[in-house]
Design a protein around this motif. Structure first.
Motif, PDB file in Angstrom:
ATOM      1  N   LYS A 143      -3.626  -1.739 -12.412  1.00 55.23           N
ATOM      2  CA  LYS A 143      -4.237  -0.399 -12.341  1.00 55.23           C
ATOM      3  C   LYS A 143      -5.272  -0.337 -11.215  1.00 55.23           C
ATOM      4  O   LYS A 143      -5.339   0.641 -10.469  1.00 55.23           O
ATOM      5  CB  LYS A 143      -4.914  -0.034 -13.669  1.00 55.23           C
ATOM      6  N   ILE A 144      -6.080  -1.380 -11.102  1.00 52.88           N
ATOM      7  CA  ILE A 144      -7.126  -1.392 -10.062  1.00 52.88           C
ATOM      8  C   ILE A 144      -6.505  -1.393  -8.680  1.00 52.88           C
ATOM      9  O   ILE A 144      -6.891  -0.617  -7.797  1.00 52.88           O
ATOM     10  CB  ILE A 144      -8.066  -2.594 -10.248  1.00 52.88           C
ATOM     11  N   LEU A 145      -5.507  -2.266  -8.456  1.00 52.74           N
ATOM     12  CA  LEU A 145      -4.864  -2.333  -7.139  1.00 52.74           C
ATOM     13  C   LEU A 145      -4.100  -1.056  -6.819  1.00 52.74           C
ATOM     14  O   LEU A 145      -4.099  -0.586  -5.674  1.00 52.74           O
ATOM     15  CB  LEU A 145      -3.939  -3.548  -7.071  1.00 52.74           C
ATOM     16  N   THR A 146      -3.444  -0.448  -7.804  1.00 51.43           N
ATOM     17  CA  THR A 146      -2.734   0.819  -7.590  1.00 51.43           C
ATOM     18  C   THR A 146      -3.711   1.925  -7.203  1.00 51.43           C
ATOM     19  O   THR A 146      -3.462   2.699  -6.274  1.00 51.43           O
ATOM     20  CB  THR A 146      -1.959   1.227  -8.861  1.00 51.43           C
ATOM     21  N   GLY A 147      -4.822   2.001  -7.895  1.00 46.06           N
ATOM     22  CA  GLY A 147      -5.847   3.011  -7.572  1.00 46.06           C
ATOM     23  C   GLY A 147      -6.409   2.823  -6.178  1.00 46.06           C
ATOM     24  O   GLY A 147      -6.607   3.782  -5.425  1.00 46.06           O
ATOM     25  N   MET A 148      -6.664   1.564  -5.797  1.00 40.47           N
ATOM     26  CA  MET A 148      -7.197   1.304  -4.456  1.00 40.47           C
ATOM     27  C   MET A 148      -6.172   1.649  -3.383  1.00 40.47           C
ATOM     28  O   MET A 148      -6.520   2.182  -2.324  1.00 40.47           O
ATOM     29  CB  MET A 148      -7.615  -0.167  -4.333  1.00 40.47           C
ATOM     30  N   ALA A 149      -4.908   1.384  -3.660  1.00 36.61           N
ATOM     31  CA  ALA A 149      -3.865   1.707  -2.693  1.00 36.61           C
ATOM     32  C   ALA A 149      -3.712   3.217  -2.544  1.00 36.61           C
ATOM     33  O   ALA A 149      -3.513   3.728  -1.437  1.00 36.61           O
ATOM     34  CB  ALA A 149      -2.538   1.079  -3.125  1.00 36.61           C
ATOM     35  N   GLN A 150      -3.813   3.942  -3.630  1.00 36.78           N
ATOM     36  CA  GLN A 150      -3.681   5.399  -3.569  1.00 36.78           C
ATOM     37  C   GLN A 150      -4.853   6.026  -2.805  1.00 36.78           C
ATOM     38  O   GLN A 150      -4.680   7.018  -2.111  1.00 36.78           O
ATOM     39  CB  GLN A 150      -3.605   5.980  -4.978  1.00 36.78           C
ATOM     40  N   ARG A 151      -6.023   5.466  -2.938  1.00 36.55           N
ATOM     41  CA  ARG A 151      -7.193   6.000  -2.225  1.00 36.55           C
ATOM     42  C   ARG A 151      -7.209   5.576  -0.773  1.00 36.55           C
ATOM     43  O   ARG A 151      -7.955   6.130   0.033  1.00 36.55           O
ATOM     44  CB  ARG A 151      -8.482   5.524  -2.898  1.00 36.55           C
ATOM     45  N   GLY A 152      -6.431   4.585  -0.404  1.00 37.70           N
ATOM     46  CA  GLY A 152      -6.394   4.133   0.978  1.00 37.70           C
ATOM     47  C   GLY A 152      -7.383   3.025   1.267  1.00 37.70           C
ATOM     48  O   GLY A 152      -7.638   2.709   2.432  1.00 37.70           O
TER      49      GLY A 152
END
Length: 176
Positions: A143-152
Motif C-alpha cells: 500500500k505504501i509503495l503503491t501510494g508513493m508511485a501514484q503520487r510520483g
C-alpha cells in the motif's frame, strides 16, 4: 461616526428651534384662549393690565419654555444613550475577539512548550521498533509503495534504476 454626530446635532438644533417656535405659538394661543387684551362686557376697550396679568403671562411663557427645554434634554439624553449603546457593543465585540486571539496564542504556546516535546519523545521511542515491522508487512508495504508511485514520489528512483539496468554499470552523473 462624525456623520452620525452631525446628523444628531442637526436634529437636536431643529428640535430646539421647533420648541422655541412652538412655545411662541402656545403663548399666543393662551392669550387668545383666556381673552387677555380683549375687552369683555361693559369694559372699556383699552384697559390697563394689572400686575397679575403680566405675572400670569410670564409664568405661562416660562412654563412653555421649560417644557420645550425638558423635551430637548430628554431627546438629547436618548440620542446619547443610543450612541453609547452602539459604542459599548463595538467595544464588547473587539474585547471578545482580542480575548479569543490571546487564548489561541496561549494554547499554541502551551502545546509547543509542554506537549510537543513529550509527543516527539514518545514517537522517537516507538518509531524504530514499529517501522521495520510495518515495512516488512507485505500488505502495508505494498500500500505504501503503491501510494508513493501514484503520487510520483518514486519517479526519480525508478529513472535511476532503469539507467543502471540499461547502462550496466555505475550511474553516470547528469552534469558530466
Amino acid at each position: 461616526m462624525f456623520c452620525l454626530l452631525g446628523c444628531v446635532l442637526g436634529k437636536v438644533g431643529a428640535a430646539i428651534l421647533g420648541a422655541v417656535t412652538g412655545s411662541f405659538f402656545a403663548v399666543g394661543f393662551f392669550i387668545v384662549l383666556f381673552g387677555w387684551g380683549v375687552s369683555g362686557n361693559g369694559q372699556p376697550t383699552h384697559i390697563d393690565p394689572t400686575r397679575a396679568d403680566y405675572v400670569d403671562l410670564l409664568l405661562t411663557i416660562v412654563t412653555v419654555f421649560l417644557g420645550a427645554v425638558g423635551l430637548v434634554v430628554t431627546l438629547g439624553a436618548l440620542v446619547i444613550g443610543i450612541v453609547a449603546l452602539k459604542t459599548l457593543r463595538e467595544i464588547k465585540e473587539e474585547a471578545a475577539s482580542n480575548a479569543k486571539d490571546a487564548a489561541a496564542n496561549k494554547i499554541n504556546e502551551t502545546m509547543a512548550a509542554e506537549l510537543e516535546p513529550s509527543v516527539h519523545e514518545k514517537v522517537q521511542s516507538a518509531l524504530p521498533e514499529m517501522l521495520p515491522e510495518a515495512l516488512l508487512n507485505n500488505e502495508l508495504g505494498h500500500k505504501i509503495l503503491t501510494g508513493m508511485a501514484q503520487r510520483g514520489d518514486l519517479d526519480v528512483v525508478l529513472e535511476r534504476v532503469v539507467m543502471r539496468v540499461q547502462n550496466g554499470g555505475p550511474e553516470l552523473d547528469s552534469d558530466a
